[in-house]
Write a protein that holds these residues in place. Structure first.
Motif, PDB file in Angstrom:
ATOM      1  N   ALA A   1     -12.385  14.554 -21.604  1.00  9.61           N
ATOM      2  CA  ALA A   1     -12.751  13.345 -22.356  1.00  9.61           C
ATOM      3  C   ALA A   1     -14.262  13.243 -22.537  1.00  9.61           C
ATOM      4  O   ALA A   1     -14.745  12.886 -23.615  1.00  9.61           O
ATOM      5  CB  ALA A   1     -12.220  12.101 -21.631  1.00  9.61           C
ATOM      6  N   VAL A   2     -15.023  13.568 -21.497  1.00 10.05           N
ATOM      7  CA  VAL A   2     -16.487  13.498 -21.578  1.00 10.05           C
ATOM      8  C   VAL A   2     -17.020  14.559 -22.531  1.00 10.05           C
ATOM      9  O   VAL A   2     -17.916  14.296 -23.348  1.00 10.05           O
ATOM     10  CB  VAL A   2     -17.114  13.650 -20.175  1.00 10.05           C
ATOM     11  N   ILE A   3     -16.465  15.780 -22.453  1.00  6.49           N
ATOM     12  CA  ILE A   3     -16.905  16.847 -23.352  1.00  6.49           C
ATOM     13  C   ILE A   3     -16.567  16.502 -24.796  1.00  6.49           C
ATOM     14  O   ILE A   3     -17.381  16.706 -25.711  1.00  6.49           O
ATOM     15  CB  ILE A   3     -16.266  18.186 -22.931  1.00  6.49           C
ATOM     16  N   ALA A   4     -15.370  15.956 -25.014  1.00 10.37           N
ATOM     17  CA  ALA A   4     -14.985  15.568 -26.373  1.00 10.37           C
ATOM     18  C   ALA A   4     -15.872  14.450 -26.899  1.00 10.37           C
ATOM     19  O   ALA A   4     -16.128  14.365 -28.114  1.00 10.37           O
ATOM     20  CB  ALA A   4     -13.522  15.142 -26.400  1.00 10.37           C
ATOM     21  N   ALA A   5     -16.360  13.578 -26.006  1.00  9.63           N
ATOM     22  CA  ALA A   5     -17.206  12.461 -26.432  1.00  9.63           C
ATOM     23  C   ALA A   5     -18.557  12.924 -26.946  1.00  9.63           C
ATOM     24  O   ALA A   5     -19.257  12.171 -27.630  1.00  9.63           O
ATOM     25  CB  ALA A   5     -17.410  11.487 -25.262  1.00  9.63           C
ATOM     26  N   ALA A   6     -18.939  14.168 -26.622  1.00  6.34           N
ATOM     27  CA  ALA A   6     -20.204  14.705 -27.125  1.00  6.34           C
ATOM     28  C   ALA A   6     -20.128  15.067 -28.600  1.00  6.34           C
ATOM     29  O   ALA A   6     -21.160  15.372 -29.203  1.00  6.34           O
ATOM     30  CB  ALA A   6     -20.618  15.924 -26.313  1.00  6.34           C
TER      31      ALA A   6
ATOM     32  N   ALA B   1     -17.931   6.475 -25.959  1.00  3.62           N
ATOM     33  CA  ALA B   1     -16.731   7.170 -26.432  1.00  3.62           C
ATOM     34  C   ALA B   1     -15.805   7.540 -25.276  1.00  3.62           C
ATOM     35  O   ALA B   1     -14.578   7.379 -25.369  1.00  3.62           O
ATOM     36  CB  ALA B   1     -17.135   8.409 -27.214  1.00  3.62           C
ATOM     37  N   ALA B   2     -16.379   8.037 -24.180  1.00  2.00           N
ATOM     38  CA  ALA B   2     -15.546   8.477 -23.058  1.00  2.00           C
ATOM     39  C   ALA B   2     -14.873   7.307 -22.355  1.00  2.00           C
ATOM     40  O   ALA B   2     -13.742   7.428 -21.875  1.00  2.00           O
ATOM     41  CB  ALA B   2     -16.384   9.281 -22.066  1.00  2.00           C
TER      42      ALA B   2
END
Length: 244
Positions: A95-100, A114-115
């Motif tokens: 989730a954190v990586i996707a929020a980037a 986002a996360a």
């Protein structure tokens, strides 16, 4: 004219205080999710500790620092994060990586926003609430909103009183008492709320805070970050990155 302002002041005070009392009574009537002995026997994961201490934002910060320590993500002191390895090892990391974003680079505040809205963070919240360690999100939101409305009512009462006194003719009888009483009501309600329903505005329940107190913050850097926030980080550049 001053009567209209007095009615506004009393209406704001009574409605907001009444709502806070109602929300507080509903929150206090919630049944226990699981026996206290079961809650006290479990061990918190790093994500759970971070959530109970600082909510979803703290979980994102712990994940960012964890990824940065493994060189899978770069944290700049300017407040930017750059993904190096786009594969997460669990739902929170993903989730954190996707929020980037698709480019793998974004500001830390944008990543947090986002996360925190991702399913992984909501599932963590729901799981802790179901075990009785976190205050359920609906109750937390309702109590915080009710407290905020009482504070707004205090501003309304004060503003109405000042306006009414400014418009009062010199020959009229004293009217300050009509505004002092609702102001006392609002202030008293806030004081009682701080003692009685204050725990419902936190992330962790008393049992959750009890488990947090058993964690040894010196055990690892990430545990200290989870419990105390960015101030626990020894690296000044990393602290600066999370503070922006």
């Amino acid at each position: 004219m001053w009567v209209c302002f007095a009615l506004v002041a009393w209406a704001a005070a009574l409605l907001s205080c009444g709502r806070l009392v109602l929300v507080g009574s509903v929150a206090a009537a919630q049944p226990e999710a699981e026996p206290a002995r079961v809650r006290g026997a479990r061990e918190l994961t790093l994500y759970e500790a971070a959530f109970l201490a600082g909510g979803p934002r703290r979980v994102v910060d712990v994940t960012l620092v964890s990824l940065a320590r493994e060189r899978r993500l770069l944290l700049a002191h300017t407040g930017w994060a750059t993904v190096v390895e786009p594969e997460g090892r669990d739902d929170v990391e993903r989730a954190v990586i996707a929020a980037a974003g698709p480019g793998g680079q974004s500001t830390i505040p944008a990543i947090r926003t986002a996360a925190c809205a991702a399913d992984a963070l909501r599932d963590l919240d729901d799981g802790l609430a179901a075990s009785g360690l976190a205050v359920p999100a609906p109750i937390r939101s309702a109590v915080r909103a009710a407290v905020r409305h009482v504070r707004i009512a205090g501003v309304v009462v004060l503003g109405s009183g000042i306006t009414a006194l400014a418009l009062r003719a010199p020959e009229q009888e004293p009217i300050a008492g009509w505004f002092v009483l609702p102001l006392i009501l609002v202030c008293g309600c806030l004081a009682i709320a701080r003692l009685e329903v204050g725990e419902y505005t936190r992330w962790a329940t008393p049992d959750g805070r009890g488990l947090l107190a058993t964690l040894d913050e010196a055990d690892s850097l990430l545990t200290g970050l989870a419990v105390r926030g960015p101030a626990a980080l020894p690296d000044p550049e990393m602290r600066a990155a999370l503070a922006r």
